[in-house]
Structure formats: C-alpha cells, structure tokens
Scaffold this active site. Structure first.
Site, mmCIF file in Angstrom:
data_model
loop_
_atom_site.group_PDB
_atom_site.id
_atom_site.type_symbol
_atom_site.label_atom_id
_atom_site.label_comp_id
_atom_site.label_asym_id
_atom_site.label_seq_id
_atom_site.Cartn_x
_atom_site.Cartn_y
_atom_site.Cartn_z
ATOM 1 N N PHE A 1 9.090 60.443 16.067
ATOM 2 C CA PHE A 1 7.820 60.198 14.999
ATOM 3 C C PHE A 1 8.439 59.695 13.637
ATOM 4 O O PHE A 1 7.718 59.897 12.541
ATOM 5 C CB PHE A 1 6.913 60.890 14.948
ATOM 6 C CG PHE A 1 6.619 61.375 16.513
ATOM 7 C CD1 PHE A 1 5.830 60.437 17.239
ATOM 8 C CD2 PHE A 1 6.713 62.666 17.078
ATOM 9 C CE1 PHE A 1 5.493 60.712 18.369
ATOM 10 C CE2 PHE A 1 6.229 62.987 18.182
ATOM 11 C CZ PHE A 1 5.700 62.215 18.960
ATOM 12 N N GLY B 1 10.818 59.007 24.366
ATOM 13 C CA GLY B 1 9.526 59.364 24.996
ATOM 14 C C GLY B 1 8.461 58.050 25.277
ATOM 15 O O GLY B 1 7.650 58.019 25.950
ATOM 16 N N ASN C 1 4.395 46.920 29.238
ATOM 17 C CA ASN C 1 4.024 47.657 30.266
ATOM 18 C C ASN C 1 2.632 48.358 29.927
ATOM 19 O O ASN C 1 2.579 49.096 28.847
ATOM 20 C CB ASN C 1 5.111 48.890 30.367
ATOM 21 C CG ASN C 1 4.832 49.856 31.132
ATOM 22 O OD1 ASN C 1 3.871 50.502 31.331
ATOM 23 N ND2 ASN C 1 5.998 50.337 32.104
ATOM 24 N N THR D 1 2.801 52.614 29.397
ATOM 25 C CA THR D 1 3.480 52.973 28.258
ATOM 26 C C THR D 1 2.851 52.539 26.935
ATOM 27 O O THR D 1 2.813 53.209 25.983
ATOM 28 C CB THR D 1 4.961 52.736 28.255
ATOM 29 O OG1 THR D 1 5.009 51.375 28.147
ATOM 30 C CG2 THR D 1 5.581 53.582 29.377
ATOM 31 N N GLN E 1 0.991 54.995 24.234
ATOM 32 C CA GLN E 1 1.393 55.017 22.806
ATOM 33 C C GLN E 1 0.026 54.880 21.790
ATOM 34 O O GLN E 1 -0.225 55.362 20.682
ATOM 35 C CB GLN E 1 2.078 53.836 22.272
ATOM 36 C CG GLN E 1 3.507 53.689 22.732
ATOM 37 C CD GLN E 1 4.238 55.050 22.039
ATOM 38 O OE1 GLN E 1 4.439 54.973 21.125
ATOM 39 N NE2 GLN E 1 4.673 55.810 23.148
ATOM 40 N N LYS F 1 4.356 42.331 19.919
ATOM 41 C CA LYS F 1 4.507 43.132 18.830
ATOM 42 C C LYS F 1 4.775 44.529 19.120
ATOM 43 O O LYS F 1 4.369 44.764 19.982
ATOM 44 C CB LYS F 1 3.408 42.573 17.748
ATOM 45 C CG LYS F 1 3.053 41.351 17.338
ATOM 46 C CD LYS F 1 2.068 41.052 16.330
ATOM 47 C CE LYS F 1 0.820 41.039 17.122
ATOM 48 N NZ LYS F 1 -0.166 40.671 16.270
ATOM 49 N N GLY F 2 5.028 45.242 18.066
ATOM 50 C CA GLY F 2 5.173 46.684 18.367
ATOM 51 C C GLY F 2 3.472 47.351 18.442
ATOM 52 O O GLY F 2 2.713 46.902 17.936
ATOM 53 N N GLY G 1 3.793 51.143 19.060
ATOM 54 C CA GLY G 1 3.926 52.589 18.589
ATOM 55 C C GLY G 1 2.803 53.242 17.386
ATOM 56 O O GLY G 1 2.064 54.300 17.935
ATOM 57 N N GLU G 2 2.972 52.696 16.250
ATOM 58 C CA GLU G 2 2.147 53.304 15.109
ATOM 59 C C GLU G 2 0.936 53.067 14.982
ATOM 60 O O GLU G 2 -0.071 53.439 14.284
ATOM 61 C CB GLU G 2 3.136 53.418 13.854
ATOM 62 C CG GLU G 2 4.343 54.247 13.867
ATOM 63 C CD GLU G 2 5.388 53.527 13.065
ATOM 64 O OE1 GLU G 2 5.932 54.431 12.389
ATOM 65 O OE2 GLU G 2 5.725 52.370 13.130
HETATM 66 MO MO1 MOS Z 1 8.288 55.910 13.356
HETATM 67 S S1 MOS Z 1 7.658 56.462 11.371
HETATM 68 O O1 MOS Z 1 9.517 56.323 13.783
HETATM 69 O O2 MOS Z 1 6.973 56.815 14.305
#
Ligand code: MOS
Length: 732
Positions: free
Chosen positions: A234, A461, A624, A627, A631, A694-695, A697-698
């Site tokens: 993270f 992960g 996917n 996944t 996220q 596009k991403g 994750g965050e």
């Molecule tokens: Mo990012 S700040 O590596 O969750």
C-alpha cells in the site's frame, strides 16, 4: 483486440501456493547460517544520544556483534539512496522517536531480542516539534506534482468568495495514519564476496538494487533483489527503509546472512506513515447551485531530514467545473519519521475534505447533493481546459443512485429509524489520477510450447500474476496454461515501482509490447528462412490466431512449436521496453467513481454503524472482474477504517506513538464491514496504451470517509470535520 480471457474474473493463479504456505515471503527463506538483527529504538524524538552501555548486552549468549553510531561502517549516502539518511546509525542525533540507535546481531531471534533489552542508552532530550500548528516549527510552501502548488490556482478565488450568494468556509482535519500490512517489513541480506542478495518484500526492487549498489559502492550488477510475494504494501514498501541498508551492513560485518524483521511496534516508527492534515475549504456558489469558487489550503508535516508532501489539494482544481480556484499547501517539519505514500496519497485525505465541503454547500443551497455535483459536472478538465482520456462519472452517479435507492434518502434529520437507530444516507465522488510508467518485459517461446514472460515487478496481492497471464494469453492468442509470468527478481527486465495504481497500465502494456515483438520476430524469421513454409511472404501478411501462425495468401498454418523447429531454435526471446511520455498525451487522465453510504446512528451513545455501501467505479477496460472488484471493495473497507477507526496518537512530550499495536490502533474487523455492493461502469480508455485500461487500486478508497460523514449529517444534522468519527464526536 478480440479478448477471450482478459476481463474474466479468474481466481488468482498463485492462490493455491499462498493457502498451502508454498508462496515464500521475504522472511521465510531458510538460508544457511542465518543470523538475526534486532534494533533498539530511541525513546526520545529530539536530542542526542549521550551514552550507550553495551556491557551486559555484548556478553549475552549468542550475540555476534552490536552496531552503534560509533562502530557502524558509514555508507555512501547520496541524495535519494535512502529515505532518511540520518537513520542508519550515522551519528548520535535523534530526529524521531523509535529511530534505530543500536542493532544487535545474534545467533537467534531470541538472543538478539533479549540482548537488545539489556542495552542501556542515555539521552539529552530537546523539546520536539510534533504538531502542525507548533509555533517553533519550520514551515515552507509545499509542492504538488513536483511543481509549486500556487501554479494550480486560477481566477480570483478570494474575491469570488466575497461576492458569492451562498458559501461555506470550514476546517477539516485528518489524523496521522500508519501502514499495517499483514506481512511486516522483513528483509534477509546475504553477501557472497562483493555480491549482495537481498530477500525483501519491496514495491520497487529495481530502485532498491540501484540504491544499495550506490550505498555500498559496488556495481548494480552485483546486487540482486528477490521480492516476489508481498503480504500487502500500500505504498509503505516503496523505499529503502533503514532496516534494509542496516541488514546489509550487518551481514557484511558478521559475514553471514542477516534477517531483520521490523516488529509491529517498530513499524509505527521506522517505515513511513501518512501525515496528519489540517485543511480549510471555502466554497461559493450562485443560488442556482453554480459553483463560483473553491479555496483549498492547509498543512501537512514532513520529517527533519526528508520530505514527503501529502498532496491533499491534488484533485481540487480538476474535479468540478468552477471558474476560480485557489490551492495552497504548507509543509511543517516535525520530529517524526518521514511520511510516505499510503493508499491514495493526496486523494484519501483531500477528497475527504472536498467532498464533505460539497455536501455542506449543497445543504446551504437546499439542493440534493448528487444534483449539486451533476450541476457542476466537469465535461472538460477545467484546470487544463482539455478533454479527459475517458470519464464516465455521470454514469457512476446514475447507476449508484439507482442501486442504492438514493431517492429514499431521508429528507429530515432524526426521523427515519431502523433497529432503534437513525438512518442516514450520504454520497461522495471518488477520483484518483490514472498513471503509467515505463518498463521492460521479456517474452520467450520455448520448445515445449510455453511462453515465459519476465519482469522484475512484484505480486503484492492485487492479482498481477493473474492479470499479466491473461493479457499475454490473449495477445498471443494461446490458452492461459501456455503462459508463465515470472516476477519478483531484479535479474529480470526492470519494472518501476509497483504503486500509484499503475501496474496494469505499466507492466500490462509491457506484456502486450513483448508479445507483439515476439510475434513480429517470429514472422520476420519465418519469412526469411529457407526451410519455412512462409519463405518470401511479407511478415505483415503472417498472422497469429487460435494458437496458430498463418499466411493468408497460402492458407498454410503452423503452430508456434513447429515454427521453432523450422527455425532450428531452442527458444526465441525478445525484450520490450515501453516508451511512454505522459506529457505528450493531450488528455487528462483520471479514474472516477461514486460512493453511496447508509449509516445507522445512535446519537445518545455515539454509535455509528455503516449498514450499506454501494460503490460504482470506472477504470477503463477491466482486466479481471474479480481482482478489480476486490480492489474496489478493499478500498471501501480502508475508507470505512479511515472514517471510523484509524488514528496514530502521539505522546506530546516525547513524540512516541502511544497506540503502536492493534490493541490501540484500530482497524476494522468483519463486524465493522457491511455488505459492500461494487459495480464497474464499462469504459475503454484509448489513451493509456493498447489495453484500454486505467488503474483501479487506490480509486476505491477516495471519497468513502466523506460519504459516511455526509450520511451521519443526513441522519442527525451533526457535521463532523475531524476524523475519525469516534463516539464523542457523534453524540448530540
Ligand atoms: Mo499505493 S500508495 O502503493 O497503495
């Protein structure tokens, strides 16, 4: 591209390895003659070490050596090689509590731990600077996106505020936070002559390799980092934190491998954190709800010997259509470890304040908060006056409102009750910059028909192995089990930091490029080879589909393995380097989404439960589904945690973290997390590379705390501007 497996919600390919314990994490590599390092951290946060007494510790059984600032070999510290140069036992100056002062290396963890308790350190303590509003603190204007933040202002925001018909002017705070991944920061360092091998769980092994080479004055080729599986990171595992360089120093001293696991308490002091923030947002609008001005300013902190700016104003100039904007950030030097990236750095803290303020102004305007956001929807990026690479936020609002039942939102406070608690509903926008970086990926066709892709990126992960395998299979048009995606070794082609929600766009586009290059190389060699059925056929007329290589003109097909045999090659390998220059892309690139929260509140007891979350996100083309949703849902859980639980509490005299364990630093348990409904609005972003992605994750974390705080206001009329929402702030 006609994708077959990209997009499917495949389970993680390494899942079985993980649940059977076969996936090795950094601390689990069983090296011969292993030794163990345990650090003693400073009990003061500002001052100097007066005296270190090692007399008892050094005699303790199993102790091999003890490093202190007096005897620790000095490293070749240059700008950028380590995050906090002063922290590697360099001198007797203490800049933050917990700073390593002594490192005990012993035959066993038990010996090292016990001996570390026998070390006696005396200090000369100074009054530390800890608070953002400390008068004695050094302060300076912060930079955001590596430029002066004032440059992101436009119009005359102050004048527009004065003349605005309806306005709000509020202060918001967020406390400090600490990373708490399941896998603690751990490292094993081992020397063979002047060759260093490091087993680490690091998000940026390629940079770690180069930095360690510089620190020890050896060629980068002499350093190998193995960093494959991470139990969460993270952002917190992106740097060469002091324990890494110290483990390598110690290993050299004892001439044996050294394992250094930063224990849970020390993780609160030595591997970064999220800075607290104090923010002011003032906003003005016309009576019809047209936004006229936004002022967003405030401060975050950094360390005495390092800089990191929590960029809480990052999204403000872009998120809504608004003619005048003023953003400003101040950075305050404090006696704490340097802050670092933590999930959605900038947006997690800043979008919370902005989306709370939007709710406040909607209330003043007597407008529905969602309608207010749509009224000021930015079709073009208002900061740069250019198009977004893709933006489907309006669809997220609409779908979220429908799935959530936004029309059932209570119109009056303290009215609607369920299970004896008041019901409230709130919403907020989510946004996070969409990025991609350059990387190298190799692809090899082997004689057994397998395609082996390699990159030094990591699996933290999120599903990188699975997604990259899906991409490779589709772009080569072969089955999934024909692909091996290998990662986590700096002997592989170099990938940049696995952070910033950029791994799919970064490494994924590298995989696409490597697959295409491999096919182009095969076509070229087949068309030039005397023994090939494609001899003389132009390589662009040779196509790859359904696992076969075909020349349309002759209708002839061969398999990949046959191609190798014809070319008389044991294998064929290519390396592809991507070459993006984001600045050349004339679009603004961001992910967007909307969160809808329902809360149940007992204002007598100050209890708040999040009873329902509906989150709709857009992230370009989904690689996917499983996944991707995991996220989003993980982000929502952390957002709930930020709203309700997380807060690093410092002892105001000595600057030590008082709640440096899970007993004191609260994170959610299953009972805290309601049903999370996550939806993805399908998009294709043509500007971040051939994947259309596009991403993600965050993105899912940004905005969640605001949706919850706004729901509390809807339930009870109580506006809380200081996180977390502890019972004392909820009581009426
Ligand atoms: Mo990012 S700040 O590596 O969750």
């Amino acid at each position: 591209m006609n994708t077959k497996v990209v997009g499917k919600g495949l389970a993680r390919l390494e899942g079985a390895l993980k649940v059977t314990g076969k996936a090795r994490y950094a601390a689990e590599f069983p090296l011969e003659k292993m030794t163990y390092a345990v650090a003693v951290g400073s009990t003061i946060s500002s001052g100097t070490v007066r005296k270190i007494d090692l007399s008892k510790a050094i005699k303790y059984k199993g102790v091999l050596t003890i490093l202190t600032p007096e005897n620790c070999p000095s490293l070749n510290v240059k700008e950028g090689t380590v995050v906090s140069p002063s922290l590697i036992l360099k001198n007797n100056v203490i800049l933050h509590a917990g700073q390593y002062v002594v490192l005990v290396i012993a035959e066993s963890l038990e010996s090292a731990t016990e001996a570390s308790r026998l070390v006696k350190i005396e200090y000369d303590e100074k009054t530390p600077v800890l608070a953002l509003n400390d008068q004695k603190a050094e302060k300076y204007p912060g930079k955001v996106m590596s430029g002066p933040i004032a440059n992101r202002s436009r119009g005359d925001a102050e004048a527009a505020l004065k003349s605005a018909a309806v306005k709000i002017d509020s202060k918001y705070t967020t406390p400090g936070h600490n990373h708490n991944p399941m896998e603690m920061h751990s490292v094993i360092a081992s020397w063979d002559g002047d060759k260093l091998t490091v087993y680490d769980g690091n998000q940026n092994p390629a940079a770690e390799k180069n930095n360690l080479a510089k620190l020890f004055g050896i060629p980068p080729a002499n350093v190998r980092i193995l960093s494959k599986f991470l139990g969460g990171a993270f952002g917190g595992k992106s740097y060469v934190w002091p324990h890494i360089s110290l483990a390598a120093v110690a290993a050299k001293q004892v001439n044996r491998p050294v394992k250094f696991v930063v224990n849970r308490k020390q993780q609160f002091a030595n591997v970064g954190r999220r800075s607290p923030t104090q923010q002011r947002i003032a906003m003005g609008a016309d009576r019809d709800g047209t936004l006229k001005t936004i002022i967003h300013e405030g401060s975050s902190d950094t360390a005495m010997d390092g800089e990191f700016v929590e960029q809480f104003t990052i999204a403000t100039p872009m998120l809504y259509s608004c003619p005048s904007i003023k953003v400003a950030q101040e950075v305050v030097r404090t006696n704490k470890i340097v802050p670092t990236y933590m999930r959605a750095p900038g947006e997690a803290t800043g979008v919370w304040a902005l989306e709370s303020a939007m709710d406040e102004l909607a209330h003043e305007l007597k407008m529905d908060p969602l309608e207010f956001r749509m009224k000021n929807y930015a079709k073009l990026d208002p900061e740069h006056n250019r198009e977004f690479s893709s933006k489907s936020l309006d669809k997220c609002y609409a779908l979220g409102a429908e799935k959530f039942g936004w029309d059932k939102r209570p119109k009056e406070v303290l009215k609607l009750k369920r299970n004896g608690m008041y019901v409230g509903m709130g919403m907020a926008t989510a946004t996070r910059g969409a990025k991609h970086f350059n990387c190298s990926v190799s692809a090899a066709l082997q004689s057994d028909g397998k395609f082996v892709f390699k990159s030094s990126t990591i699996e933290q992960g999120a599903g990188t192995i699975t997604v990259m395998t899906q991409i490779a299979a589709d772009w080569l048009s072969v089955p999934l089990d024909a692909i091996d995606f290998e990662l986590g070794d700096t002997d592989f082609p170099s990938a940049p930091v696995a952070a910033g929600s950029a791994t799919v766009t970064t490494v994924g586009n590298g995989v696409v490029g490597a697959a295409q290059k491999l096919q182009a190389e095969l076509a070229k060699q087949l068309s030039g080879s005397a023994s090939s059925p494609f001899k003389g056929i132009a390589s662009q007329d040779i196509s790859f589909a359904d696992g076969k290589i075909t020349a349309a003109s002759t209708g002839k097909s061969i398999t990949y393995v046959e191609a190798l045999r014809i070319l008389n090659l044991p294998k064929l390998e290519v390396i592809h380097d991507t070459s993006f220059n984001d600045r050349e892309i004339p679009y603004s690139m961001h992910g967007f989404g909307a969160h809808f929260a329902e809360v149940l509140v007992d204002p007598d007891l100050g209890i708040l439960r999040v009873s329902r979350m509906v989150s709709v996100m857009t992230c370009g083309k989904v690689m996917n589904e499983r996944t991707c949703r995991s996220q989003i849902e993980g982000g929502v859980i952390w957002g709930i945690s930020m709203a309700l639980h997380e807060e690093t509490v410092l002892d105001k005299r000595h600057g030590r973290v008082m709640n440096d364990s899970f007993a004191g630093y609260h994170i959610p348990v299953n009972m805290d997390i309601p049903k999370i409904e996550s939806y993805i609005v399908d998009e294709e972003d043509k500007h971040l590379g051939p994947l259309g992605a596009k991403g993600i994750g965050e993105l899912g974390m940004a905005g969640v705390p605001a949706a919850i705080v706004n729901a509390l206001f809807n339930a009870t009329g109580k506006r809380v501007r200081d996180l977390p929402l502890t019972p004392d702030k909820i009581m009426l």
